[in-house]
Design a protein around this motif. Structure first.
Motif, PDB file in Angstrom:
ATOM      1  N   ASP A   8      55.200  51.369  48.874  1.00  0.00           N
ATOM      2  CA  ASP A   8      54.973  52.882  48.343  1.00  0.00           C
ATOM      3  C   ASP A   8      53.709  52.752  47.355  1.00  0.00           C
ATOM      4  N   TRP A   9      53.690  51.432  46.668  1.00  0.00           N
ATOM      5  CA  TRP A   9      52.582  51.381  45.726  1.00  0.00           C
ATOM      6  C   TRP A   9      51.297  51.577  46.359  1.00  0.00           C
ATOM      7  N   ILE A  10      50.919  51.419  47.709  1.00  0.00           N
ATOM      8  CA  ILE A  10      49.680  51.606  48.197  1.00  0.00           C
ATOM      9  C   ILE A  10      49.263  52.944  48.219  1.00  0.00           C
ATOM     10  N   MET A  11      50.173  54.143  48.490  1.00  0.00           N
ATOM     11  CA  MET A  11      49.704  55.342  48.257  1.00  0.00           C
ATOM     12  C   MET A  11      50.006  55.774  46.967  1.00  0.00           C
ATOM     13  N   ARG A  12      50.917  55.275  46.046  1.00  0.00           N
ATOM     14  CA  ARG A  12      51.123  55.742  44.893  1.00  0.00           C
ATOM     15  C   ARG A  12      50.797  54.686  43.910  1.00  0.00           C
TER      16      ARG A  12
END
Length: 268
Positions: A80-84
């Motif tokens: 999720d940290w890729i997009m956020r």
């Protein structure tokens, strides 16, 4: 009837780019590297063949971002940290899926920037991805705001700034070239007041905007997106490339990046 004489086949990945007077685009077709600029004003046939997950390389239906469903929920490069970016935790030694991988990506210099493609928007990218990220978004001008040592600080800065500026691109407006030049230095200085305390020391005081020129012969007035799954065979004359989009003479546009993981054949 068109007679195509050359055929290439491979799994789609986003086009590689070279920053020059006019952006150069290259498509990796496994055994061949196509300079897409050389195909402008030529007829191209695109055909869907099958799927190939960019992570496990199995012939499995693509779920999101070029990954099959299982890889999308398990692979460390789909967290999720890729997009956020604000969800990044490697700086705290906290693992999401693979701490070694996450540290290698998150704990390196990141840039928070302003880019103007359809409107002025804020974004985050690794420093080594400048100006590639801006090119991929179809931005005709961009500027760095802060350079921070990790992804988390970039993420919280982006979250704070998007309360005052957009964080999305209108792809239709970008492709129609329905754009206005903005003074990004003024935008940068105006947004300085909203940078979080943790990132204020990383503000870039003196820099100028970067201008980007795309190889487009003709912009569409009403772009319509090609879905290669629903329309597995398409033929058209290539008249432009902007962002990660191929633009055709009949106003059809094809987002290469959004179709990563599709195995296609290209006939020229």
């Amino acid at each position: 009837m068109l007679n195509f004489v050359m055929q290439y086949q491979g799994v789609l990945k986003k086009m590689k780019t070279e920053n020059s007077t006019e952006i150069q685009y290259y498509l990796d077709m496994k055994t061949d590297f196509l300079n897409m600029n050389q195909l402008l004003n030529k007829e191209i046939k695109l055909s869907f063949v099958t799927y190939e997950c960019l992570n496990c390389h199995l012939e499995k239906k693509i779920y999101r971002q070029g990954f099959c469903k299982s890889c999308f929920f398990d692979a460390p490069n789909a967290g999720d940290w890729i997009m956020r970016p604000e969800l990044s935790k490697a700086h705290l030694d906290i693992e999401d899926r693979d701490l070694v991988y996450e540290k290698s990506v998150q704990l390196q210099p990141h840039i928070v920037y302003l880019a103007n493609s359809s409107n002025v928007k804020v974004g985050v990218t690794r420093k080594q991805q400048v100006p590639t990220r801006w090119i991929d978004q179809g931005a005709h001008e961009a500027i760095e705001i802060v350079e921070v040592p990790n992804r988390y600080l970039a993420g919280i800065t982006e979250v704070a700034l998007k309360e005052h500026v957009a964080d999305k691109t209108n792809w239709r407006k970008m492709l129609k070239n329905d754009i206005e030049d903005e003074n990004l230095v003024e935008w940068r200085d105006k947004l300085k007041a909203y940078i979080p305390e943790e990132a204020k020391e990383y503000f870039i005081e003196n820099n100028s905007e970067t201008n980007i020129n795309f190889p487009v012969v003709k912009y569409p007035t009403k772009p319509k997106s090609l879905n290669l799954i629903k329309t597995p065979n398409y033929t058209g004359k290539l008249v432009g490339i902007k962002g990660q989009y191929l633009i055709f003479d009949d106003e059809t546009v094809f987002n290469v990046r959004a179709n990563e993981g599709l195995v296609v054949s290209i006939e020229l």
